[in-house]
Write a protein that holds these residues in place. Structure first.
Motif, PDB file in Angstrom:
ATOM      1  N   LEU A  74       0.720  -1.385   0.126  1.00 14.43           N
ATOM      2  CA  LEU A  74      -0.007   0.083   0.027  1.00 14.43           C
ATOM      3  C   LEU A  74       0.994   1.372  -0.024  1.00 14.43           C
ATOM      4  CD1 LEU A  74      -2.746   1.476   0.201  1.00 14.43           C
ATOM      5  CD2 LEU A  74      -2.535   1.135   2.739  1.00 14.43           C
ATOM      6  N   SER A  75       1.965   1.143   1.025  1.00 11.83           N
ATOM      7  CA  SER A  75       2.775   2.371   0.855  1.00 11.83           C
ATOM      8  C   SER A  75       3.599   2.444  -0.390  1.00 11.83           C
ATOM      9  CB  SER A  75       3.884   2.262   2.080  1.00 11.83           C
ATOM     10  OG  SER A  75       3.383   2.078   3.429  1.00 11.83           O
ATOM     11  N   TYR A  76       3.807   1.480  -0.945  1.00 11.12           N
ATOM     12  CA  TYR A  76       4.677   1.511  -2.276  1.00 11.12           C
ATOM     13  C   TYR A  76       3.770   2.207  -3.527  1.00 11.12           C
ATOM     14  CZ  TYR A  76       8.067   0.080  -5.793  1.00 11.12           C
ATOM     15  OH  TYR A  76       8.755  -0.200  -6.809  1.00 11.12           O
ATOM     16  N   PHE A  77       2.412   1.675  -3.343  1.00 13.39           N
ATOM     17  CA  PHE A  77       1.476   2.122  -4.256  1.00 13.39           C
ATOM     18  C   PHE A  77       1.334   3.772  -4.071  1.00 13.39           C
ATOM     19  CE2 PHE A  77      -2.981   3.130  -5.145  1.00 13.39           C
ATOM     20  CZ  PHE A  77      -2.862   3.260  -6.454  1.00 13.39           C
ATOM     21  N   LEU A  78       1.088   4.020  -2.939  1.00 13.90           N
ATOM     22  CA  LEU A  78       0.714   5.416  -2.636  1.00 13.90           C
ATOM     23  C   LEU A  78       2.161   6.287  -3.084  1.00 13.90           C
ATOM     24  CD1 LEU A  78      -1.112   5.372   0.773  1.00 13.90           C
ATOM     25  CD2 LEU A  78      -2.212   5.980  -1.410  1.00 13.90           C
ATOM     26  N   PHE A  79       3.189   6.090  -2.929  1.00 11.53           N
ATOM     27  CA  PHE A  79       4.405   6.676  -3.130  1.00 11.53           C
ATOM     28  C   PHE A  79       4.537   7.006  -4.614  1.00 11.53           C
ATOM     29  CE2 PHE A  79       6.473   6.575   0.982  1.00 11.53           C
ATOM     30  CZ  PHE A  79       7.188   7.712   0.950  1.00 11.53           C
ATOM     31  N   TYR A  80       4.352   5.914  -5.311  1.00  9.49           N
ATOM     32  CA  TYR A  80       4.499   6.037  -6.917  1.00  9.49           C
ATOM     33  C   TYR A  80       3.448   6.725  -7.536  1.00  9.49           C
ATOM     34  CZ  TYR A  80       9.412   3.988  -6.712  1.00  9.49           C
ATOM     35  OH  TYR A  80      10.615   3.658  -6.816  1.00  9.49           O
ATOM     36  N   PHE A  81       2.127   6.241  -7.133  1.00  6.97           N
ATOM     37  CA  PHE A  81       0.918   7.007  -7.475  1.00  6.97           C
ATOM     38  C   PHE A  81       0.741   8.338  -7.427  1.00  6.97           C
ATOM     39  CE2 PHE A  81      -3.572   7.668  -7.969  1.00  6.97           C
ATOM     40  CZ  PHE A  81      -3.902   6.957  -9.331  1.00  6.97           C
ATOM     41  N   SER A  82       1.169   8.788  -6.157  1.00 12.23           N
ATOM     42  CA  SER A  82       1.172  10.262  -5.983  1.00 12.23           C
ATOM     43  C   SER A  82       2.338  10.995  -6.557  1.00 12.23           C
ATOM     44  CB  SER A  82       1.570  10.421  -4.424  1.00 12.23           C
ATOM     45  OG  SER A  82       0.663   9.796  -3.489  1.00 12.23           O
ATOM     46  N   THR A  83       3.428  10.350  -7.017  1.00 13.44           N
ATOM     47  CA  THR A  83       4.558  10.838  -7.966  1.00 13.44           C
ATOM     48  C   THR A  83       3.845  11.184  -9.197  1.00 13.44           C
ATOM     49  OG1 THR A  83       6.276   9.880  -6.748  1.00 13.44           O
ATOM     50  CG2 THR A  83       6.655  10.917  -8.784  1.00 13.44           C
ATOM     51  N   GLY A  84       3.252  10.315  -9.676  1.00 11.15           N
ATOM     52  CA  GLY A  84       2.360  10.329 -10.942  1.00 11.15           C
ATOM     53  C   GLY A  84       1.462  11.348 -11.034  1.00 11.15           C
ATOM     54  N   LEU A  85       0.575  11.454  -9.934  1.00 19.82           N
ATOM     55  CA  LEU A  85      -0.256  12.699  -9.906  1.00 19.82           C
ATOM     56  C   LEU A  85       0.115  14.102  -9.725  1.00 19.82           C
ATOM     57  CD1 LEU A  85      -2.796  11.207  -7.167  1.00 19.82           C
ATOM     58  CD2 LEU A  85      -3.195  11.580  -9.629  1.00 19.82           C
ATOM     59  N   THR A  86       1.477  14.236  -9.446  1.00 23.65           N
ATOM     60  CA  THR A  86       2.314  15.332  -9.247  1.00 23.65           C
ATOM     61  C   THR A  86       2.609  15.671 -10.662  1.00 23.65           C
ATOM     62  OG1 THR A  86       3.267  14.912  -7.195  1.00 23.65           O
ATOM     63  CG2 THR A  86       4.437  16.446  -8.446  1.00 23.65           C
ATOM     64  N   VAL A  87       3.025  14.770 -11.353  1.00 25.97           N
ATOM     65  CA  VAL A  87       3.199  15.237 -12.872  1.00 25.97           C
ATOM     66  C   VAL A  87       1.947  15.455 -13.692  1.00 25.97           C
ATOM     67  CG1 VAL A  87       4.444  14.316 -14.984  1.00 25.97           C
ATOM     68  CG2 VAL A  87       5.476  13.658 -12.715  1.00 25.97           C
ATOM     69  N   CYS A  88       1.038  14.889 -13.519  1.00 29.04           N
ATOM     70  CA  CYS A  88      -0.282  14.774 -13.787  1.00 29.04           C
ATOM     71  C   CYS A  88      -0.659  16.413 -13.862  1.00 29.04           C
ATOM     72  CB  CYS A  88      -1.233  13.894 -13.441  1.00 29.04           C
ATOM     73  SG  CYS A  88      -2.786  14.075 -14.318  1.00 29.04           S
ATOM     74  N   TYR A  89      -0.768  16.905 -12.502  1.00 31.80           N
ATOM     75  CA  TYR A  89      -1.310  18.262 -12.338  1.00 31.80           C
ATOM     76  C   TYR A  89      -0.383  19.256 -12.916  1.00 31.80           C
ATOM     77  CZ  TYR A  89       1.060  18.551  -7.875  1.00 31.80           C
ATOM     78  OH  TYR A  89       1.878  18.639  -6.800  1.00 31.80           O
ATOM     79  N   SER A  90       0.984  19.027 -12.963  1.00 32.76           N
ATOM     80  CA  SER A  90       2.098  19.893 -13.329  1.00 32.76           C
ATOM     81  C   SER A  90       1.740  20.172 -14.861  1.00 32.76           C
ATOM     82  CB  SER A  90       3.410  19.506 -13.015  1.00 32.76           C
ATOM     83  OG  SER A  90       3.432  19.286 -11.621  1.00 32.76           O
TER      84      SER A  90
END
Length: 578
Positions: free
Chosen positions: A381-397
């Motif tokens: 779960l932690s691994y998924f949240l870390f990498y998915f949140s990184t993808g969301l950062t690039v997405c809104y940028s």
């Protein structure tokens, strides 16, 4: 106005020179592994001394240098941004008080002086959030101040708990604290205090609300001062964190904060709030890094994030200034044609936020994400949240880049946008240079022996693939949003849920402001003005009134009084005889 401008320039030069000196001093301390501990005796009464303690090491020097650099550029930026403000001197003084409170927090190894800086940040931030005096700013200021007061109370409780040691210099007691079960309570209270100041769940609502402040204040608050105070406090208490169970709870909460902020930024249309939510996301990343005991990495990302986040807010302020105070990104578009320098700075800062290779954000974010794989406290779960949140950062940028760079200009027909503000451009260019080269310089200095990380190819490329997918999704969703408008209304509740930070502002506003204030009003009416007033204050008043009237009669030597006393004595004597 000439006096105001000259004052701005003087403060700018002073803070810039102080920044250079602190950077050189920090480099010297880092290379020689030195730290200085000063005790200044302010007052001595018999055997009791009031002592001001100062800790100077490479961490405090580097952080002082970055805070001073960003502050001096923000003051220079404010010289033109706030040019039409009638109270320019007051604004600059508030900024300097804010910076001084942060300085006091950075150099203090003592919980008392930390509380002074901590409380100073909260008080001055309230004055700055309500600077534009309207009802929205007032509500945002109250929410900010009341949320931060929770952290102040917890630090006060920690001070009371440390009274048993005979000193509040926590540096000397960290090893004792981690071996004593009861003293770990101090660490848990400090974690909660840091969560309030750094806006982790459930205290996240105040950070987007604080965007009611002027944009130069936002550039300072969200880069290196107010919101990073909690992270810096936990960096100082890092020896204690690894022995606490509450650090595991902090890891979960910080990852959820990172995920929530990244998701909310993809549904937001206010330019400043998108950048504020990106700050919240990066604070979650720093907190989770600290919870995994990667202290130097968290401090490294704290410094690099300060550079590109201040630049992002400065560029946003320039865009809002030219757009006649419009903050909705749907009104913007094709700004590269009218404001090439500002948009160049804006996009480079955005790419640094995404972790574009060889910009400042890349060196810290990539290292953190690769070190996550090696940590024992990480599950799937932690691994998924870390990498998915990184993808969301690039997405809104990339969504932000699309709305400001590629889409059509959707505001008034006749428009004149320009980059003629030399002072604001100069301030942004100073941060642009540091955004490009700051990451590699700091990585060479903080990690003279680099991390040697060996991963399988698919894990090594995981970060890059997540960033690429996030960028593609952000561009596609922005481009096809016009065609999806008719479908979005079917998911109105979901869009509202994700776009409003999981309804956290509504819940927290009711719980923090409405019900506590309502309960305090009821307590005041029923207790202070009711029972306590009747049986304590008024009862004492009437008792003293009767006694004073009796004494007044006594002091007047009234003849009736003497007769009354004489006959009373005779009656008493008569009864005693028989």
């Amino acid at each position: 106005m000439v006096i105001n401008l000259s004052i701005c320039v003087i403060y700018y030069l002073f803070l810039f020179l102080f920044s250079v000196i602190m950077f050189l001093k920090g480099s010297y301390c880092l290379m020689n592994e030195m730290s200085y501990f000063y005790e200044l005796e302010l007052m001595s009464v018999n055997s009791s001394m009031i002592v001001m303690t100062i800790l100077i090491d490479w961490m405090s020097c580097f952080f002082l240098s970055f805070v001073s650099l960003i502050s001096c550029l923000v003051i220079l930026y404010s010289k033109e941004y706030m040019n039409n403000d009638k109270n320019m001197n007051r604004f600059i003084m508030l900024i300097l008080m804010f910076v001084f409170s942060m300085f006091l927090l950075i150099i203090s190894p003592n919980l008392i002086s930390i509380l002074l800086g901590w409380d100073g940040l909260g008080l001055v931030s309230y004055c700055l959030v309500i600077y534009y005096q309207n009802i929205k700013s007032f509500n945002a200021g109250m929410l900010t101040f009341l949320s931060n007061r929770i952290g102040d109370v917890l630090i006060l409780l920690s001070i009371a708990w440390m009274l048993n040691f005979g000193s509040w210099n926590y540096i000397f007691y960290l090893d004792i604290m981690k071996n004593d079960f009861y003293l770990k309570i101090i660490g848990s209270m400090l974690i909660l205090a840091a969560m309030t100041k750094s806006a982790q769940i459930p205290f996240s609502a105040w950070l987007p609300a604080a965007m009611a402040a002027p944009t130069p204040v936002s550039a300072l608050v969200h880069s290196s001062t107010l919101v990073t105070a909690g992270v810096y406090l936990l960096i100082r208490f890092n020896n204690l964190l690894m022995h606490l169970f509450s650090s595991k709870i902090l890891l979960l909460i910080s990852m959820l904060t990172m995920f929530m902020a990244g998701l909310g930024a993809n549904f937001e249309f206010d330019l400043k709030k998108i950048i504020a939510l990106s700050t919240l996301s990066q604070l979650g990343l720093m907190m989770s890094t600290l919870a995994m005991s990667l202290t130097y990495l968290a401090f490294f990302h704290l410094l690099t994030h300060a550079l590109f986040k201040a630049l992002l807010f400065m560029c946003a302020g320039m865009i809002i200034h030219n757009m006649k105070n419009f903050q909705d990104i749907r009104y913007m578009g094709s700004l590269i044609l009218q404001m090439p320098m500002t948009i160049m700075n804006f996009n480079i800062a955005n790419l640094a936020l995404c972790g574009m290779p060889f910009l400042s954000g890349f060196y810290s974010k990539d290292l953190i994400l690769e070190m996550v794989v090696f940590n024992n406290s990480i599950n799937i779960l932690s691994y998924f949240l870390f990498y998915f949140s990184t993808g969301l950062t690039v997405c809104y940028s990339f969504r932000l880049i699309y709305y400001t760079l590629y889409s059509n200009f959707n505001s008034w027909t006749y428009h004149y946008l320009n980059d003629n503000s030399i002072t604001m451009i100069f301030s942004m260019m100073g941060l642009l240079i540091m955004t490009i080269i700051g990451g590699c310089i700091l990585s060479w200095m903080i990690f003279p022996i680099p991390y040697f990380i060996i991963l399988p190819l698919y894990l090594k490329l995981m970060t890059l693939m997540v960033c690429v997918l996030g960028g593609i999704m952000g561009t596609i969703l922005s481009k096809w949003m016009i065609f999806l408008k008719s479908k979005i209304m079917k998911f109105k509740f979901s869009v509202m849920f994700f776009g409003s930070m999981w309804f956290l502002p509504f819940i927290v506003t009711v719980n923090i402001t409405k019900y506590p204030l309502f309960m305090s009003e009821m307590y005041t009416k029923s207790s202070d003005y009711g029972w306590l007033e009747t049986f304590m204050v008024k009862n004492l008043f009437y008792s003293f009134l009767h006694i004073s009237s009796f004494l007044q009669v006594l002091m007047k030597n009234n003849l009736k009084f003497y007769f009354m006393v004489f006959f009373s004595w005779l009656i008493f004597y008569f009864f005693m005889m028989f």
